[in-house]
Design a protein around this motif. Structure first.
Motif, short mmCIF file in Angstrom:
data_model
loop_
_atom_site.label_atom_id
_atom_site.label_comp_id
_atom_site.label_asym_id
_atom_site.label_seq_id
_atom_site.Cartn_x
_atom_site.Cartn_y
_atom_site.Cartn_z
N ALA A 125 -13.00 19.86 99.45
CA ALA A 125 -11.82 21.14 99.06
C ALA A 125 -11.31 22.30 99.94
CB ALA A 125 -12.30 21.83 97.86
N GLU A 126 -12.63 22.85 100.69
CA GLU A 126 -12.63 23.93 101.04
C GLU A 126 -11.89 24.56 102.57
OE1 GLU A 126 -13.92 27.07 100.62
OE2 GLU A 126 -15.16 27.34 99.61
N VAL A 127 -12.01 23.48 103.13
CA VAL A 127 -11.26 22.80 104.94
C VAL A 127 -9.44 22.18 103.91
CG1 VAL A 127 -10.62 21.52 106.77
CG2 VAL A 127 -12.94 22.35 106.01
N ALA A 128 -9.12 21.49 103.03
CA ALA A 128 -7.99 21.45 102.96
C ALA A 128 -7.04 22.97 102.18
CB ALA A 128 -8.10 20.28 101.93
N PHE A 129 -7.87 23.79 101.83
CA PHE A 129 -7.64 25.01 100.71
C PHE A 129 -7.72 25.99 102.38
CE2 PHE A 129 -8.14 23.47 97.27
CZ PHE A 129 -7.75 24.53 95.61
N ASN A 130 -7.90 25.69 102.99
CA ASN A 130 -7.78 26.51 104.08
C ASN A 130 -6.60 25.84 105.31
OD1 ASN A 130 -9.48 28.51 104.52
ND2 ASN A 130 -10.92 27.39 105.23
N ILE A 131 -5.87 25.02 105.00
CA ILE A 131 -5.46 24.61 104.98
C ILE A 131 -3.68 24.91 105.03
CG2 ILE A 131 -3.66 22.01 106.33
CD1 ILE A 131 -6.43 21.15 107.41
N ILE A 136 -7.45 17.81 98.08
CA ILE A 136 -8.08 18.49 97.11
C ILE A 136 -8.53 17.97 95.78
CG2 ILE A 136 -6.87 20.33 95.54
CD1 ILE A 136 -5.50 20.90 97.85
N ALA A 137 -7.85 17.12 95.81
CA ALA A 137 -7.65 16.23 94.35
C ALA A 137 -9.14 15.67 94.30
CB ALA A 137 -6.92 15.27 94.32
N LEU A 138 -8.92 14.82 95.68
CA LEU A 138 -10.41 14.01 96.32
C LEU A 138 -11.95 14.82 95.04
CD1 LEU A 138 -12.46 11.53 96.45
CD2 LEU A 138 -11.62 12.03 99.19
N GLY A 139 -11.40 16.55 96.39
CA GLY A 139 -12.72 17.50 95.93
C GLY A 139 -12.88 17.65 95.05
N ALA A 140 -11.57 17.72 93.85
CA ALA A 140 -11.88 17.84 92.66
C ALA A 140 -13.09 17.08 91.28
CB ALA A 140 -10.78 18.69 92.15
N VAL A 141 -12.97 16.21 92.42
CA VAL A 141 -13.05 14.90 91.86
C VAL A 141 -14.99 14.94 91.99
CG1 VAL A 141 -13.37 12.33 91.22
CG2 VAL A 141 -11.15 12.75 91.17
N LEU A 142 -15.18 15.02 92.85
CA LEU A 142 -16.35 14.41 92.81
C LEU A 142 -16.82 15.94 92.72
CD1 LEU A 142 -16.01 14.02 97.02
CD2 LEU A 142 -16.60 12.49 95.37
N LEU A 143 -16.62 17.41 92.98
CA LEU A 143 -17.55 18.78 92.83
C LEU A 143 -17.72 18.25 90.53
CD1 LEU A 143 -14.47 21.32 94.22
CD2 LEU A 143 -17.01 20.90 93.72
N VAL A 144 -16.51 17.96 89.86
CA VAL A 144 -17.26 17.30 88.33
C VAL A 144 -17.77 16.77 88.37
CG1 VAL A 144 -15.82 16.33 86.05
CG2 VAL A 144 -14.38 18.31 88.27
N ALA A 145 -18.13 15.87 89.15
CA ALA A 145 -19.00 14.08 89.29
C ALA A 145 -20.56 14.77 89.87
CB ALA A 145 -18.53 13.21 90.09
N GLY A 146 -20.14 16.15 90.03
CA GLY A 146 -21.54 16.24 91.19
C GLY A 146 -21.73 17.35 89.65
N LEU A 147 -21.34 18.29 89.04
CA LEU A 147 -21.99 19.28 88.40
C LEU A 147 -22.41 18.29 86.71
CD1 LEU A 147 -19.57 21.68 88.40
CD2 LEU A 147 -21.50 22.38 89.05
N LEU A 148 -21.83 17.04 86.59
CA LEU A 148 -21.98 16.52 85.67
C LEU A 148 -23.68 15.64 86.15
CD1 LEU A 148 -18.59 14.95 84.57
CD2 LEU A 148 -19.84 16.50 83.45
N GLY A 185 -19.00 16.56 103.91
CA GLY A 185 -17.23 17.24 103.44
C GLY A 185 -16.86 17.69 104.11
N VAL A 186 -17.34 18.30 105.05
CA VAL A 186 -16.57 19.76 106.00
C VAL A 186 -15.82 18.96 106.83
CG1 VAL A 186 -16.92 21.57 108.12
CG2 VAL A 186 -17.00 21.80 104.75
N LEU A 187 -16.98 17.45 107.99
CA LEU A 187 -16.38 17.35 108.90
C LEU A 187 -15.61 16.14 108.65
CD1 LEU A 187 -20.52 16.63 110.25
CD2 LEU A 187 -18.59 18.03 111.50
N ALA A 188 -15.42 15.78 107.33
CA ALA A 188 -14.46 14.24 106.86
C ALA A 188 -12.69 15.66 106.35
CB ALA A 188 -15.06 13.91 105.88
N SER A 189 -12.86 16.67 106.32
CA SER A 189 -12.20 16.70 105.45
C SER A 189 -10.94 16.58 106.64
CB SER A 189 -11.88 18.14 105.07
OG SER A 189 -10.91 18.52 104.17
N GLY A 190 -11.14 17.68 107.27
CA GLY A 190 -9.70 17.88 108.70
C GLY A 190 -9.06 16.19 108.74
N GLY A 191 -9.81 15.18 108.93
CA GLY A 191 -9.15 13.65 109.34
C GLY A 191 -8.14 13.25 108.13
N LEU A 192 -8.86 13.39 106.99
CA LEU A 192 -7.92 12.98 105.98
C LEU A 192 -6.91 14.02 105.38
CD1 LEU A 192 -11.53 12.37 103.68
CD2 LEU A 192 -9.83 11.02 104.57
N VAL A 193 -7.51 14.53 105.97
CA VAL A 193 -5.78 15.95 106.00
C VAL A 193 -4.31 15.43 106.61
CG1 VAL A 193 -4.50 17.58 105.80
CG2 VAL A 193 -6.93 17.49 104.35
#
Length: 432
Positions: free
Chosen positions: A121-127, A81-93, A64-72
């Protein structure tokens, strides 16, 4: 210059949304950590096998960290951030389901999804946070990371309480997933579109051109920043390299405490398991306090002085933990470790984007964020191999050396001569 006290309603919602979602991610991470023993018992696996299950989190996080900058750069921070949220929720479930069904592979896969969402989400949030700083003219990233730290305290307390009453792990993590989903929906609606995004023409050209002109992406801060070549080009700036080294050291110090502090107190100082857990809680509270109270210090003294003092304070705390034979003194010194480590990551991330245009700032913030998260996620586990030979307390000397080195190069956090003055920099005069 924009009055730093005047913030419009949309920007306030933007900032509040970032704070809320970082709080939610902190709660979700600590909720998982607090229930790890219960998950291990449910899976009926050995400690070594559980280590392999946990490896899913590391794989997902780094992906996720390596992909985030290019996706942003291609799609903007809001979509990432939306994609990160979906993966976070899916992962927890998926983790919740894997634990309930006692399937190790399910927990591994859920951790990989959860880690990928966290990294994105973390890298996108820093940006996004750096962009908010440029808009409002005052420090935002320390409080943003403070919300994550506060979330870890809340999540840890919640996890400890639910563990005490033997509340099922699956239902616990499913409830946290619903809370993260609600926070994610509100956040995505409040974050403006396009932050950090470059034009498709620029990104495609940088990705495919064989003779792209990347010379301007060095110390001058100009030029194209898309694509792999552009991302490597930002590291031609010597100042950015030094900033990257600072964030590496500070993130390593934070990650080492997260990974090893309870065990360090138990094995290194002979405390009980409960005392070890409480010591980690003390560290988390100190981190939270430092991040929420650091803004005025940054405004008054500037980032170079604050990070230098932070590295020294953290180093004193680590040294006392390593060399003191008193478990009580070592436990108290954890407060210094946490306070000192609290501001290093967010302040250096902010400095990375200072004085650059929006596109260049996003690339620089993404690059330094990636270096920091790599140190945070990958570096501290390597101390375990060293600890097999010299003991865990002596292995922490590596952290001490890195903090000392960071204190010597904090001058890189001063504004470059001739660089454009941002609102944040103007409101944070560097007095040293």
């Amino acid at each position: 210059m924009k009055n730093p006290q005047v913030v419009d309603a949309a920007t306030r919602r933007w900032r509040a949304a970032l704070f809320l979602f970082m709080l939610a991610t902190g709660v979700s991470m600590a909720s998982w950590v607090a229930r790890t023993p219960a998950v291990r018992d449910a899976l009926e696996v050995s400690t070594g096998a559980m280590g392999l299950v946990l490896f899913g989190l590391s794989i997902g996080s780094m992906a996720g960290v390596l992909a985030s900058g290019g996706l942003v750069r291609r799609h903007g921070g809001r979509l990432v951030i939306a994609l990160g949220a979906v993966l976070l929720v899916a992962g927890l479930l998926v983790i919740a389901g894997g634990a309930a069904l006692e399937v190790s592979g399910g927990v591994f896969g859920g951790l990989a999804l959860f880690g990928a969402g966290m990294g994105l989400a973390e890298v996108a949030f820093n940006i996004e946070g750096a962009a908010v700083e440029r808009t409002v003219g005052r420090p935002v990233l320390p409080v943003l990371h403070g919300c994550f730290s506060l979330g870890t305290v809340v999540g840890a307390l919640l996890g400890m309480g639910l563990t005490a009453v033997r509340f099922p792990v699956g239902w616990h993590l499913a409830a946290v997933a619903l809370a993260v989903a609600a926070a994610g929906v509100w956040t995505v609606r409040a974050v403006p579109a396009g932050t950090g995004r470059e034009s498709a023409v620029t990104v495609d050209a940088a990705d495919t051109a064989d003779t792209a002109d990347t010379a301007g992406s060095g110390a001058g801060g100009g030029g194209r920043t898309g694509g792999v070549r552009g991302q490597l080009a930002v590291w031609r700036d010597r100042r950015l390299v030094l900033i990257g080294l600072i964030v590496l050291a500070m993130a390593f110090a934070e990650g080492s405490a997260n990974d090893w502090l309870p065990l360090l107190m138990v094995d290194g100082h002979g405390t009980g398991a409960t005392a070890g857990s409480l010591t980690f809680m003390l560290f988390a509270v100190a981190m939270t306090t430092g991040r929420f109270t650091g803004g005025p210090l940054l405004v008054r003294y500037g980032p170079a002085a604050v990070v230098r003092a932070s590295a020294v304070v953290a180093a004193v705390g680590v040294a006392l933990v390593i060399f003191s034979d008193s478990a009580l003194l070592a436990g108290a010194a954890v407060v210094l470790w946490g306070l000192g480590a609290s501001l290093g990551f967010p302040v250096t991330i902010s400095a990375a984007g200072e004085g650059a245009g929006p596109g260049d700032a996003s690339a620089r913030v993404a690059a330094v964020s990636t270096a920091g998260y790599a140190a945070f996620l990958v570096g501290p586990p390597s101390l375990g191999f060293l600890a097999d030979h010299v003991g865990l307390r002596n292995a922490m000397v590596v952290v001490l050396v890195l903090l000392g080195g960071a204190a010597l190069i904090t001058g890189a956090l001063r504004r470059r001569p001739g660089a454009p003055v941002s609102e944040v920099t103007a409101s944070q005069p560097d007095l040293v």
